[in-house]
Design a protein around this motif. Structure first.
Motif, short mmCIF file in Angstrom:
data_model
loop_
_atom_site.label_atom_id
_atom_site.label_comp_id
_atom_site.label_asym_id
_atom_site.label_seq_id
_atom_site.Cartn_x
_atom_site.Cartn_y
_atom_site.Cartn_z
N ARG A 112 7.07 115.62 37.39
CA ARG A 112 7.51 116.90 36.81
C ARG A 112 8.69 117.44 37.60
O ARG A 112 9.02 116.95 38.68
N ASP A 113 9.32 118.47 37.05
CA ASP A 113 10.42 119.13 37.75
C ASP A 113 9.89 119.84 39.00
O ASP A 113 8.72 120.24 39.06
N PHE A 114 10.80 120.01 39.95
CA PHE A 114 10.44 120.59 41.25
C PHE A 114 11.46 121.66 41.59
O PHE A 114 12.67 121.38 41.68
N ILE A 115 11.00 122.90 41.77
CA ILE A 115 11.90 124.04 41.94
C ILE A 115 11.76 124.59 43.36
O ILE A 115 10.67 124.98 43.78
N LEU A 116 12.88 124.62 44.08
CA LEU A 116 12.91 125.19 45.43
C LEU A 116 13.38 126.63 45.36
O LEU A 116 14.43 126.91 44.76
N VAL A 117 12.65 127.53 45.97
CA VAL A 117 13.00 128.95 45.97
C VAL A 117 13.18 129.43 47.41
O VAL A 117 12.29 129.29 48.24
N GLU A 118 14.35 130.01 47.67
CA GLU A 118 14.58 130.66 48.96
C GLU A 118 14.02 132.07 48.89
O GLU A 118 14.30 132.81 47.95
#
Length: 495
Positions: A112-118
């Motif tokens: 699946r997609d992988f979202i990095l959040v600062e």
């Protein structure tokens, strides 16, 4: 006096931004794509990079807006699952963005997609709540000739100076806390039109996960909490106790291991007596100052020397009895190596302002003062080591509003959760995760034998990452990875 034997140098660049004034009626969170990224991405990895703009303080709806970066990495699968994983790291004050460079190694992208959040206020966010003044104070307090009587004054001055500088930039320090970060992630989900998602959090960011599950549960499919910090726990009140319990457990395991006990007989009692002795009569260690070429003298007490355990990563845990034996045999080579770092120039204090705002709002106000004072002197091996991350005086200077009482209450949820712990984690011990399983009715708990903090980031053995990914694929089942069953515990270094 607080002591810190090793100094981590971080190069910090302050990212300034021009915030815009918007009223509550006008304001809508927006995601803007940017061609300029924070890091170089591996070739062949499809992604979108941009910034989410949100209100700095949602309690001040006519206030400024801020921005923080987000990576959306596309799955390697030709038929990816529709529920992405949102990932943010611990801290508070740590940056998530460097993970972007290593997407080739992340198992999650297979499905699946992988979202990095600062998180807001951190290194690549706009603004960034850096405190070089605090970093300078750490540097000065770690120098050999520092007058310990000036310790409190030094850090009080640093906190005051940092606060004034950030506020002069128009930053509202009350806008930087776990509730606002959770609301940021919820805004991101809605702005991107995500119907359902999974959360991957670790250490401090597991608090963000708990707030999201409590306040914005509708779109959360499953959650992994690696090295969880329960909302209801007073971290400061237990930190020294957890340290002593963790090292006792490891050295007891050495005693019960035939080879380790033969190589290092009675090591636990010998080491603890050594720490007591050096707390009364500090150990003198001379280290060459690379700037002058002169020998400088450090005086180390038990609270300094116990870093032989606290500074060890999961990969170096098997070496801990051997490193302790060096101390007991007057071999100072490893100690001198760590002390040499104290001569490096101070960092830019990346994320320290964010850490101060979170801690002084959410942790310090709920601390049992009597226990904090008691814990400082309870253990003769590390007497004088304060369990508090920040003293009351520092939080009084920072002067952010106290979080609501609910932020110190346990969260209950039936959303599927996987708790992951390291057996020798003194920062967020496995007992905390175990206690949380009672409030999360669809939860599982994996304890990785011989490992320390944040097992999913152990690159030498990606079993915890694989277990987390297995859980995301089947969140109603306990992960049953072959790699986890094959972990048998430590093989201590005995040569």
């Amino acid at each position: 006096m607080k002591t810190n034997l090793y100094f981590i140098a971080v190069i910090c660049i302050f990212l300034s931004c021009k915030s815009t004034q918007k009223t509550a009626k006008e304001f809508v969170p927006t995601f803007s794509v940017s061609k300029k990224t924070t890091h170089k991405i591996p070739d062949g990895q499809d992604y979108t990079f941009g910034y989410l703009e949100v209100l700095e303080n949602r309690n001040n709806t006519t206030g400024k807006s801020i921005k923080f970066p987000v990576y959306i990495f596309k799955s390697r699968s030709k038929n990816p699952k529709k529920d992405p994983i949102i990932y943010t790291v611990g801290g508070p004050g740590s940056t998530t963005m460097p993970s972007a460079q290593y997407m080739n190694y992340y198992t999650y992208l297979d499905d699946r997609d992988f979202i990095l959040v600062e998180q807001r206020g951190n290194y690549y966010a706009r603004p960034h709540l850096n405190c070089p003044e605090w970093a300078q104070a750490i540097y000065e307090s770690n120098q050999p000739n520092f007058d310990s009587a000036k310790y409190d004054e030094l850090f009080a001055k640093a906190a005051k100076s940092c606060k004034e500088r950030l506020e002069q930039k128009g930053i509202d320090l009350n806008g930087y806390n776990t509730n606002e970060i959770a609301a940021d992630i919820n805004d991101l989900v809605n702005t991107l039109g995500i119907d359902e998602y999974n959360l991957l959090t670790m250490s401090y960011s597991t608090k963000i996960a708990q707030v999201l599950m409590r306040d914005y549960p509708d779109k959360i499919r499953s959650v992994v909490m690696d090295s969880p910090l329960p909302l209801e726990v007073n971290y400061d009140a237990e930190s020294v106790q957890n340290l002593m319990e963790s090292i006792t457990s490891l050295l007891s395991d050495c005693k019960n291991d035939k080879d380790c006990n033969t190589a290092y007989p009675n090591i636990k009692n010998r080491f603890f007596e050594y720490l007591k002795e050096k707390t009364i009569d500090p150990l003198k260690v001379e280290v060459e100052n690379p700037k002058t070429g002169n020998l400088e003298s450090f005086y180390l007490s038990g609270s300094d020397l116990i870093t032989v355990f606290t500074s060890a990563s999961t990969g170096s845990v098997p070496n801990i009895p051997s490193e302790i034996a060096k101390l007991l045999n007057d071999d100072m080579s490893s100690v001198k190596e760590r002390l040499a770092y104290l001569f490096q120039e101070p960092s830019g204090g990346a994320g320290v302002g964010m850490r101060l705002s979170v801690w002084c709002s959410e942790e310090n106000p709920f601390n049992p003062i009597d226990k904090i004072e008691s814990e400082t002197n309870k253990y003769p091996e590390v007497k004088g080591l304060s369990p508090a991350v920040f003293d009351n005086e520092i939080c009084e200077i920072w002067a952010v509003k106290k979080a609501a009482e609910i932020e110190n209450y346990a969260v209950q949820s039936d959303i599927p959760v996987l708790f992951i712990s390291g057996e020798y984690d003194n920062k967020t011990p496995a007992k905390w995760a175990k206690s949380m399983t009672h409030n999360f009715t669809n939860s599982f708990h994996l304890i990785f034998k011989g490992w320390k903090h944040t097992p999913t980031t152990n690159w030498s053995n990606r079993c915890a990452m694989e277990s987390a990914n297995d859980f995301f694929n089947k969140p109603r089942q306990e992960p049953n990875s072959d790699c986890f069953r094959q972990i048998e515990g430590l093989k201590f270094k005995t040569e």
